[in-house]
Design a protein around this motif. Structure first.
Motif, PDB file in Angstrom:
ATOM      1  N   LEU A 281       0.836  -1.198   0.000  1.00 39.26           N
ATOM      2  CA  LEU A 281       0.000   0.000   0.000  1.00 39.26           C
ATOM      3  C   LEU A 281       0.875   1.253   0.000  1.00 39.26           C
ATOM      4  O   LEU A 281       1.832   1.352   0.770  1.00 39.26           O
ATOM      5  CB  LEU A 281      -0.913  -0.007   1.218  1.00 39.26           C
ATOM      6  CG  LEU A 281      -1.871   1.179   1.381  1.00 39.26           C
ATOM      7  CD1 LEU A 281      -2.851   1.254   0.219  1.00 39.26           C
ATOM      8  CD2 LEU A 281      -2.609   1.080   2.707  1.00 39.26           C
ATOM      9  N   THR A 282       0.551   2.217  -0.852  1.00 36.56           N
ATOM     10  CA  THR A 282       1.308   3.462  -0.967  1.00 36.56           C
ATOM     11  C   THR A 282       0.405   4.653  -0.637  1.00 36.56           C
ATOM     12  O   THR A 282      -0.778   4.497  -0.320  1.00 36.56           O
ATOM     13  CB  THR A 282       1.892   3.608  -2.376  1.00 36.56           C
ATOM     14  OG1 THR A 282       0.825   3.551  -3.339  1.00 36.56           O
ATOM     15  CG2 THR A 282       2.879   2.488  -2.678  1.00 36.56           C
ATOM     16  N   ASP A 283       0.986   5.854  -0.748  1.00 36.75           N
ATOM     17  CA  ASP A 283       0.252   7.067  -0.372  1.00 36.75           C
ATOM     18  C   ASP A 283      -0.902   7.367  -1.327  1.00 36.75           C
ATOM     19  O   ASP A 283      -1.902   7.965  -0.917  1.00 36.75           O
ATOM     20  CB  ASP A 283       1.210   8.264  -0.334  1.00 36.75           C
ATOM     21  CG  ASP A 283       2.162   8.185   0.853  1.00 36.75           C
ATOM     22  OD1 ASP A 283       1.991   7.267   1.671  1.00 36.75           O
ATOM     23  OD2 ASP A 283       3.069   9.032   0.946  1.00 36.75           O
ATOM     24  N   GLY A 284      -0.768   6.970  -2.589  1.00 37.97           N
ATOM     25  CA  GLY A 284      -1.831   7.285  -3.562  1.00 37.97           C
ATOM     26  C   GLY A 284      -3.167   6.685  -3.192  1.00 37.97           C
ATOM     27  O   GLY A 284      -4.163   7.406  -2.994  1.00 37.97           O
ATOM     28  N   GLY A 311       5.546   9.398   6.411  1.00 39.65           N
ATOM     29  CA  GLY A 311       5.190   9.998   7.681  1.00 39.65           C
ATOM     30  C   GLY A 311       4.010  10.956   7.598  1.00 39.65           C
ATOM     31  O   GLY A 311       3.085  10.887   8.421  1.00 39.65           O
ATOM     32  N   PRO A 312       3.988  11.881   6.614  1.00 36.94           N
ATOM     33  CA  PRO A 312       2.819  12.763   6.504  1.00 36.94           C
ATOM     34  C   PRO A 312       1.517  12.011   6.264  1.00 36.94           C
ATOM     35  O   PRO A 312       0.461  12.428   6.754  1.00 36.94           O
ATOM     36  CB  PRO A 312       3.182  13.661   5.316  1.00 36.94           C
ATOM     37  CG  PRO A 312       4.677  13.679   5.289  1.00 36.94           C
ATOM     38  CD  PRO A 312       5.091  12.323   5.745  1.00 36.94           C
ATOM     39  N   ILE A 344       6.636  15.546  12.577  1.00 39.48           N
ATOM     40  CA  ILE A 344       5.540  14.629  12.269  1.00 39.48           C
ATOM     41  C   ILE A 344       5.119  13.858  13.517  1.00 39.48           C
ATOM     42  O   ILE A 344       3.916  13.685  13.787  1.00 39.48           O
ATOM     43  CB  ILE A 344       5.962  13.666  11.145  1.00 39.48           C
ATOM     44  CG1 ILE A 344       6.273  14.448   9.856  1.00 39.48           C
ATOM     45  CG2 ILE A 344       4.882  12.628  10.883  1.00 39.48           C
ATOM     46  CD1 ILE A 344       5.094  15.179   9.276  1.00 39.48           C
ATOM     47  N   GLU A 345       6.092  13.396  14.286  1.00 36.71           N
ATOM     48  CA  GLU A 345       5.756  12.614  15.476  1.00 36.71           C
ATOM     49  C   GLU A 345       5.020  13.452  16.514  1.00 36.71           C
ATOM     50  O   GLU A 345       4.086  12.967  17.160  1.00 36.71           O
ATOM     51  CB  GLU A 345       7.032  12.021  16.076  1.00 36.71           C
ATOM     52  CG  GLU A 345       7.670  10.949  15.201  1.00 36.71           C
ATOM     53  CD  GLU A 345       8.818  10.250  15.886  1.00 36.71           C
ATOM     54  OE1 GLU A 345       9.026  10.527  17.088  1.00 36.71           O
ATOM     55  OE2 GLU A 345       9.499   9.435  15.248  1.00 36.71           O
ATOM     56  N   MET A 346       5.418  14.712  16.677  1.00 36.88           N
ATOM     57  CA  MET A 346       4.709  15.566  17.635  1.00 36.88           C
ATOM     58  C   MET A 346       3.291  15.870  17.165  1.00 36.88           C
ATOM     59  O   MET A 346       2.362  15.950  17.976  1.00 36.88           O
ATOM     60  CB  MET A 346       5.500  16.853  17.846  1.00 36.88           C
ATOM     61  CG  MET A 346       6.844  16.649  18.545  1.00 36.88           C
ATOM     62  SD  MET A 346       6.695  15.833  20.153  1.00 36.88           S
ATOM     63  CE  MET A 346       5.746  17.038  21.054  1.00 36.88           C
ATOM     64  N   GLU A 347       3.081  16.029  15.860  1.00 32.04           N
ATOM     65  CA  GLU A 347       1.725  16.254  15.348  1.00 32.04           C
ATOM     66  C   GLU A 347       0.861  15.007  15.524  1.00 32.04           C
ATOM     67  O   GLU A 347      -0.342  15.104  15.807  1.00 32.04           O
ATOM     68  CB  GLU A 347       1.794  16.670  13.886  1.00 32.04           C
ATOM     69  CG  GLU A 347       2.407  18.060  13.673  1.00 32.04           C
ATOM     70  CD  GLU A 347       2.496  18.425  12.211  1.00 32.04           C
ATOM     71  OE1 GLU A 347       2.137  17.572  11.367  1.00 32.04           O
ATOM     72  OE2 GLU A 347       2.918  19.559  11.896  1.00 32.04           O
TER      73      GLU A 347
END
Length: 395
Positions: A281-284, A311-312, A344-347
């Motif tokens: 599985l990818t981001d698309g 990460g995003p 990214i981790e803090m968000e």
């Protein structure tokens, strides 16, 4: 050299022709020591009192010196005096004219040849083959005691002493395991003693050797025979018999199949568990899953481990859970980008703190602050459920 503006005095003492000792002392300390110390016998400089040189005109004296005397005086300048310009502190003393640009290879060749032609330093004692110089190391003699001669005296009852005299070696091995004497037993003997299985033949001795157990051969897990196209149609049709969808370890799932199944999740009201681990599985296609999570109200468990999500995208997926707040377990470890980054981790941690229903989160955090925040909030969510359950029992 003084950085705080205090005055210093340099005292030069000639040791050899090529070396010089510089003793640096503070004038304030010198004056204090002079007040306490007795008056020295000789207090002159070149036969004159040093106070006579305080009002001497230095410029006039320099004007009376010749060129050779000025050159000799410049060589006597202290190189550590930071009040002088570098051109005077590091004066070029090369008298030969330049022969051309620097040739590193030629310079190394010259230095090597020059070093080989130099004579060795004379030794006080010439080298002789086989002759040992200096004191030979001799280790200290250690007193050796025979452990077998040492007797251990135990204060035992009469019955206990008779029982130990009549006990076999297997019984003594069991007793050592019960008493926790690990250094006297091997691993198999210790576990057999604790589990009361009895010592096997050949292992009921203290000097027995541990052999590694032969690992069992387990059959390979069968391939996942789930048909992605057929199950995707069931999700789109909102089939009530499909409550768990498992596509784990199915390679080469088409992107369009992912998108169709995720689009069907928007109106699906029966699917509760979704497993998509190791499916490529990818981001698309995951962008369609983000929109589905904002509308689906029945999903409780989502597993997206061992894929290629960035990460995003993981941050966006966790933020999408805040719309409905129905998912209890979300797992997305072992993605291709190993490091998500501090921001990214803090968000993600901030999004998890706003989620009141998430009970388990499978993500690896590198930032300790984010990891601690997520752990504390998930623990609070589990505690709230426990308190509600206790309250319902009491009611």
């Amino acid at each position: 050299m003084a950085d705080d503006g205090e005055e210093f005095e340099f005292e030069y003492t000639k040791v050899t022709k090529t070396t010089r000792t510089i003793n640096q002392r503070r004038l304030s300390q010198r004056q204090e020591s002079e007040d306490k110390a007795p008056e020295p016998k000789f207090r002159t400089l070149y036969g004159r009192d040093p106070k006579e040189f305080e009002n001497v005109d230095v410029e006039k004296l320099l004007g009376q010196l010749t060129a050779d005397e000025l050159a000799q005086l410049s060589e006597e300048v202290d190189p550590d005096d930071n009040l002088l310009p570098p051109s005077q502190r590091c004066k070029d003393q090369t008298s030969k004219s330049a022969t051309g640009p620097l040739n590193r290879k030629q310079l190394l060749t010259f230095l090597t040849k020059f070093a080989q032609e130099q004579e060795d330093w004379p030794e006080l004692k010439p080298f002789q083959s086989g002759v040992k110089r200096g004191k030979i190391f001799e280790p200290k003699e250690q007193e050796t005691t025979n452990s077998s001669d040492e007797k251990i005296i135990l204060d035992l009852d009469d019955g206990t002493e008779e029982a130990l005299d009549d006990a076999s070696e297997a019984d003594l091995v069991d007793l050592a395991g019960i008493l926790g004497l690990h250094s006297m037993l091997n691993q198999d003997q210790f576990h057999n003693s604790i589990l009361n299985k009895g010592q096997r033949l050949g292992t009921d001795k203290f000097e027995s050797i541990v052999k590694a157990p032969v690992p069992r051969k387990l059959p390979f897990e069968p391939d996942n025979i789930t048909d992605p196209e057929a199950t995707a149609k069931q999700v789109i049709a909102n089939d009530p018999n499909l409550t768990e969808l498992n596509w784990n370890n199915i390679k080469f799932v088409p992107r369009e199949t992912f998108k169709k199944m995720f689009a069907g999740l928007k109106q699906n009201t029966h699917l509760k568990t979704l497993h998509l681990s190791n499916t490529g599985l990818t981001d698309g296609p995951a962008e369609v899953l983000v929109e589905a999570l904002k509308e689906n109200t029945t999903l409780r468990t989502i597993s997206l481990e061992s894929n290629y999500l960035s990460g995003p995208m993981l941050r966006t997926l966790i933020q999408a859970l805040l719309v409905q707040q129905r998912v209890l377990e979300f797992r997305a470890c072992n993605q291709r980008p190993i490091v998500m980054g501090n921001r990214i981790e803090m968000e993600i941690a901030k999004a998890v703190e706003q989620n009141k229903t998430l009970l388990r989160l499978g993500l690896c955090f590198d930032v300790p602050c984010a990891r601690q925040k997520v752990t504390d909030h998930i623990q609070n969510n589990n505690d709230n459920i426990r308190l509600k359950r206790i309250g319902s029992y009491e009611g």
